[in-house]
Write a protein that holds these residues in place. Structure first.
Motif, PDB file in Angstrom:
ATOM      1  N   GLN A 224      48.931  60.263  39.974  1.00  0.00           N
ATOM      2  CA  GLN A 224      49.952  59.631  40.527  1.00  0.00           C
ATOM      3  C   GLN A 224      49.103  58.509  42.146  1.00  0.00           C
ATOM      4  O   GLN A 224      49.627  58.571  42.995  1.00  0.00           O
ATOM      5  N   VAL A 225      48.274  58.954  42.041  1.00  0.00           N
ATOM      6  CA  VAL A 225      47.214  58.758  43.896  1.00  0.00           C
ATOM      7  C   VAL A 225      46.689  57.635  43.485  1.00  0.00           C
ATOM      8  O   VAL A 225      46.260  57.031  42.371  1.00  0.00           O
ATOM      9  N   MET A 226      46.646  56.593  43.840  1.00  0.00           N
ATOM     10  CA  MET A 226      46.222  55.607  44.379  1.00  0.00           C
ATOM     11  C   MET A 226      44.858  55.476  44.617  1.00  0.00           C
ATOM     12  O   MET A 226      44.350  56.466  45.783  1.00  0.00           O
ATOM     13  N   LEU A 227      44.027  55.225  44.461  1.00  0.00           N
ATOM     14  CA  LEU A 227      41.986  54.872  45.299  1.00  0.00           C
ATOM     15  C   LEU A 227      42.049  53.475  45.716  1.00  0.00           C
ATOM     16  O   LEU A 227      42.459  52.452  45.472  1.00  0.00           O
ATOM     17  N   CYS A 228      42.240  53.649  47.297  1.00  0.00           N
ATOM     18  CA  CYS A 228      42.054  52.684  47.534  1.00  0.00           C
ATOM     19  C   CYS A 228      40.547  52.243  48.278  1.00  0.00           C
ATOM     20  O   CYS A 228      39.177  53.098  48.704  1.00  0.00           O
ATOM     21  N   VAL A 229      39.082  51.352  47.660  1.00  0.00           N
ATOM     22  CA  VAL A 229      38.085  51.095  47.965  1.00  0.00           C
ATOM     23  C   VAL A 229      37.257  50.473  48.412  1.00  0.00           C
ATOM     24  O   VAL A 229      38.921  48.637  48.946  1.00  0.00           O
ATOM     25  N   ASN A 230      37.247  49.438  49.714  1.00  0.00           N
ATOM     26  CA  ASN A 230      36.677  49.301  50.591  1.00  0.00           C
ATOM     27  C   ASN A 230      35.974  47.523  49.910  1.00  0.00           C
ATOM     28  O   ASN A 230      35.082  47.806  48.960  1.00  0.00           O
ATOM     29  N   ALA A 231      36.275  46.406  49.425  1.00  0.00           N
ATOM     30  CA  ALA A 231      35.578  44.987  49.378  1.00  0.00           C
ATOM     31  C   ALA A 231      34.985  43.982  50.750  1.00  0.00           C
ATOM     32  O   ALA A 231      36.013  44.002  51.597  1.00  0.00           O
ATOM     33  N   SER A 232      34.051  44.033  50.878  1.00  0.00           N
ATOM     34  CA  SER A 232      33.107  42.844  51.745  1.00  0.00           C
ATOM     35  C   SER A 232      33.699  41.717  51.213  1.00  0.00           C
ATOM     36  O   SER A 232      33.558  40.863  50.054  1.00  0.00           O
ATOM     37  N   ARG A 233      32.851  40.823  52.009  1.00  0.00           N
ATOM     38  CA  ARG A 233      33.263  38.756  52.121  1.00  0.00           C
ATOM     39  C   ARG A 233      32.511  39.001  51.322  1.00  0.00           C
ATOM     40  O   ARG A 233      32.659  37.647  50.032  1.00  0.00           O
ATOM     41  N   ARG A 234      31.591  39.097  50.870  1.00  0.00           N
ATOM     42  CA  ARG A 234      30.121  39.162  49.993  1.00  0.00           C
ATOM     43  C   ARG A 234      30.536  39.349  48.438  1.00  0.00           C
ATOM     44  O   ARG A 234      29.798  38.367  47.753  1.00  0.00           O
ATOM     45  N   GLU A 235      31.290  40.542  48.514  1.00  0.00           N
ATOM     46  CA  GLU A 235      31.298  40.433  46.972  1.00  0.00           C
ATOM     47  C   GLU A 235      32.596  40.054  46.325  1.00  0.00           C
ATOM     48  O   GLU A 235      32.486  38.813  45.032  1.00  0.00           O
ATOM     49  N   LEU A 236      33.415  39.639  47.218  1.00  0.00           N
ATOM     50  CA  LEU A 236      34.603  38.757  46.994  1.00  0.00           C
ATOM     51  C   LEU A 236      33.636  37.466  46.062  1.00  0.00           C
ATOM     52  O   LEU A 236      34.866  36.764  45.681  1.00  0.00           O
ATOM     53  N   THR A 237      32.865  36.999  46.911  1.00  0.00           N
ATOM     54  CA  THR A 237      32.298  35.306  46.851  1.00  0.00           C
ATOM     55  C   THR A 237      31.487  35.027  45.931  1.00  0.00           C
ATOM     56  O   THR A 237      31.189  34.167  45.102  1.00  0.00           O
ATOM     57  N   ASN A 238      30.863  36.145  45.276  1.00  0.00           N
ATOM     58  CA  ASN A 238      30.182  36.872  44.083  1.00  0.00           C
ATOM     59  C   ASN A 238      30.940  36.054  42.812  1.00  0.00           C
ATOM     60  O   ASN A 238      31.927  36.480  42.640  1.00  0.00           O
ATOM     61  N   GLU A 239      30.643  35.412  41.888  1.00  0.00           N
ATOM     62  CA  GLU A 239      31.024  35.048  40.882  1.00  0.00           C
ATOM     63  C   GLU A 239      31.795  36.020  39.911  1.00  0.00           C
ATOM     64  O   GLU A 239      32.606  36.019  38.636  1.00  0.00           O
ATOM     65  N   GLU A 240      31.035  37.294  39.763  1.00  0.00           N
ATOM     66  CA  GLU A 240      31.226  38.430  38.745  1.00  0.00           C
ATOM     67  C   GLU A 240      31.992  39.265  39.175  1.00  0.00           C
ATOM     68  O   GLU A 240      32.470  40.392  38.731  1.00  0.00           O
ATOM     69  N   PHE A 241      32.793  38.927  40.268  1.00  0.00           N
ATOM     70  CA  PHE A 241      33.665  40.104  40.659  1.00  0.00           C
ATOM     71  C   PHE A 241      34.997  40.663  39.835  1.00  0.00           C
ATOM     72  O   PHE A 241      34.873  41.667  40.313  1.00  0.00           O
ATOM     73  N   LEU A 242      35.378  39.910  39.913  1.00  0.00           N
ATOM     74  CA  LEU A 242      36.561  39.957  39.146  1.00  0.00           C
ATOM     75  C   LEU A 242      36.107  40.183  37.625  1.00  0.00           C
ATOM     76  O   LEU A 242      36.832  41.077  36.674  1.00  0.00           O
ATOM     77  N   HIS A 243      34.812  40.528  37.423  1.00  0.00           N
ATOM     78  CA  HIS A 243      35.019  40.599  35.618  1.00  0.00           C
ATOM     79  C   HIS A 243      34.513  42.211  36.081  1.00  0.00           C
ATOM     80  O   HIS A 243      34.774  42.937  35.157  1.00  0.00           O
ATOM     81  N   ARG A 244      33.628  42.301  37.480  1.00  0.00           N
ATOM     82  CA  ARG A 244      33.607  43.649  37.103  1.00  0.00           C
ATOM     83  C   ARG A 244      34.533  44.480  37.117  1.00  0.00           C
ATOM     84  O   ARG A 244      34.229  45.717  37.357  1.00  0.00           O
ATOM     85  N   LEU A 245      35.409  43.700  38.269  1.00  0.00           N
ATOM     86  CA  LEU A 245      36.444  45.191  38.345  1.00  0.00           C
ATOM     87  C   LEU A 245      37.863  45.419  37.204  1.00  0.00           C
ATOM     88  O   LEU A 245      37.634  46.578  37.409  1.00  0.00           O
ATOM     89  N   ARG A 246      37.390  44.774  36.044  1.00  0.00           N
ATOM     90  CA  ARG A 246      38.037  44.221  34.660  1.00  0.00           C
ATOM     91  C   ARG A 246      36.914  45.644  34.053  1.00  0.00           C
ATOM     92  O   ARG A 246      37.926  45.871  33.121  1.00  0.00           O
ATOM     93  N   GLU A 247      35.813  45.071  33.750  1.00  0.00           N
ATOM     94  CA  GLU A 247      35.231  46.067  33.503  1.00  0.00           C
ATOM     95  C   GLU A 247      35.096  47.719  34.072  1.00  0.00           C
ATOM     96  O   GLU A 247      34.940  48.443  33.274  1.00  0.00           O
ATOM     97  N   THR A 248      35.276  47.750  35.264  1.00  0.00           N
ATOM     98  CA  THR A 248      35.126  48.822  35.781  1.00  0.00           C
ATOM     99  C   THR A 248      36.461  49.792  35.005  1.00  0.00           C
ATOM    100  O   THR A 248      36.573  50.878  35.028  1.00  0.00           O
ATOM    101  N   CYS A 249      37.421  49.104  35.393  1.00  0.00           N
ATOM    102  CA  CYS A 249      38.918  49.877  35.046  1.00  0.00           C
ATOM    103  C   CYS A 249      38.474  50.003  33.799  1.00  0.00           C
ATOM    104  O   CYS A 249      39.398  50.839  33.076  1.00  0.00           O
ATOM    105  N   ALA A 250      38.270  49.246  33.415  1.00  0.00           N
ATOM    106  CA  ALA A 250      38.248  49.541  31.272  1.00  0.00           C
ATOM    107  C   ALA A 250      36.986  50.676  31.031  1.00  0.00           C
ATOM    108  O   ALA A 250      37.539  51.739  30.545  1.00  0.00           O
ATOM    109  N   GLN A 251      35.451  50.596  31.658  1.00  0.00           N
ATOM    110  CA  GLN A 251      35.161  51.563  31.338  1.00  0.00           C
ATOM    111  C   GLN A 251      34.721  52.809  32.013  1.00  0.00           C
ATOM    112  O   GLN A 251      34.860  54.048  31.704  1.00  0.00           O
ATOM    113  N   THR A 252      35.773  53.400  32.845  1.00  0.00           N
ATOM    114  CA  THR A 252      36.258  54.337  33.513  1.00  0.00           C
ATOM    115  C   THR A 252      37.769  54.612  33.180  1.00  0.00           C
ATOM    116  O   THR A 252      37.896  56.361  33.558  1.00  0.00           O
TER     117      THR A 252
END
Ligand code: C2E
Ligand code: MG
Ligand code: MG
Ligand code: MG
Length: 287
Positions: free
Chosen positions: A112-140
């Motif tokens: 029931q606990v939320m996990l907060c992760v810091n993200a930098s601007r340069r990460e957000l501008t990487n085209e793969e960022f959204l894909h990484r979020l999706r994949e990481t959630c799926a894999q973990t």
């Protein structure tokens, strides 16, 4: 003589400057190396974020720690800004996201606990960022609805349409976004209506000012009111004393984080710290 004396500060400056450059280069190299071949140097600590009303643990912020065998412990305030100067921050961010999601999603007590992760601007501008979020959630097995990205308001400036679209796409995955260090950057409350942000984290400077400047409390109360009117929750960070805790609760901050409640610690130590862990009715069955 005169000439030597006048040159000296310059020479010292040059030497100092060179040493600093060398340290920066070393840190960058070593961080890159650690990520690839010795990730055990990197450890994630988690800091509790609690409800001001019930005191219950609501979220954990993942904060990266680095212990180098020769250089010792290097604070994130030193290596994160360095990593942000290159694509190295992508590797750092991916490592923290994957490790923290795996650790937290793998702990039934934290369901029931939320996990907060810091993200930098340069990460957000990487085209793969959204894909990484999706994949990481799926894999973990991390539920995207239990994941929150902390982005500083300064990281969002300038807010190009591409970046704004990304924030909406992140929200569409179910992931929350919180505005970190709010109040220190250039943007303002009036920008908030444009952003798909569910949580606002007020900068520690506000809390620090509470004891000294009576306006600080008024400003904080105003921020909370505007945030609530927009359906945004407020976390006060950097709470170190019982007085500060009482004040931020009184002005209506929903959540609180700071040494007063707990320092960042390895997950195992958070779990043995018991009292703040909310016991859920759910049983850890379907995992
Ligand atoms: P932040 O995201 O604003 O994190 C809060 C910082 O305040 C943390 O410092 C935390 O240890 C510290 N803190 C929490 N409560 C208190 C308190 O009561 N008093 C004081 N004096 N400090 C408190 P930390 O861990 O040194 O991290 C510094 C910054 O480094 C973070 O600020 C964040 O911007 C960055 N950072 C850390 N880990 C990561 C990461 O994995 N990725 C990225 N992109 N940035 C990170
Ligand atoms: Mg943060
Ligand atoms: Mg912060
Ligand atoms: Mg901060």
């Amino acid at each position: 003589q005169a000439r030597k004396a006048s040159r000296e500060p310059y020479v010292q400056f040059r030497t100092h400057h060179r040493e600093e450059l060398q340290r920066r280069q070393r840190i960058e190299e070593e961080l890159r190396r650690a990520l690839v071949s010795d990730p055990s140097q990197l450890e994630i600590h988690y800091q509790p974020i609690v409800s001001t009303e019930s005191g219950q643990l609501v979220a954990l912020e993942a904060l990266l720690r680095w212990n180098h065998p020769e250089l010792g412990s290097i604070p994130p305030t030193e290596f994160i800004p360095l990593a942000e100067q290159s694509t190295l921050i992508d590797k750092v961010g991916a490592h923290v996201l994957a490790t923290a999601c795996a650790e937290v999603a793998g702990t039934p007590q934290l369901r029931q606990v939320m996990l907060c992760v810091n993200a930098s601007r340069r990460e957000l501008t990487n085209e793969e960022f959204l894909h990484r979020l999706r994949e990481t959630c799926a894999q973990t097995g991390m539920d995207p609805r239990s994941l929150c990205l902390e982005i500083t308001e300064s990281a969002l400036a300038p807010l190009e349409s591409g970046l704004l679209n990304l924030l909406h796409a992140i929200r569409a995955l179910g992931i929350s976004i919180s505005l970190d260090d709010f109040g220190t950057g250039a943007s303002s409350l009036s920008e908030l209506y444009r952003l798909p942000v569910g949580i606002l984290k007020t900068a520690k400077a506000f809390v620090d000012a509470l004891g000294e400047n009576p306006s600080a409390r008024t400003i904080l109360a105003g921020i909370v009111d505007v945030a609530h009117a927009m359906g945004v929750r407020v976390i006060a960070e950097g709470i170190e004393t019982a007085d500060q805790a009482a004040t931020i609760a009184a002005v209506g901050c929903d959540l609180a984080q700071g040494y007063h409640y707990g320092r960042p610690k390895p997950l195992a130590e958070i779990l043995t710290g018991t009292s703040v862990i909310s016991t859920t009715r759910d049983t850890p069955d379907e995992s």
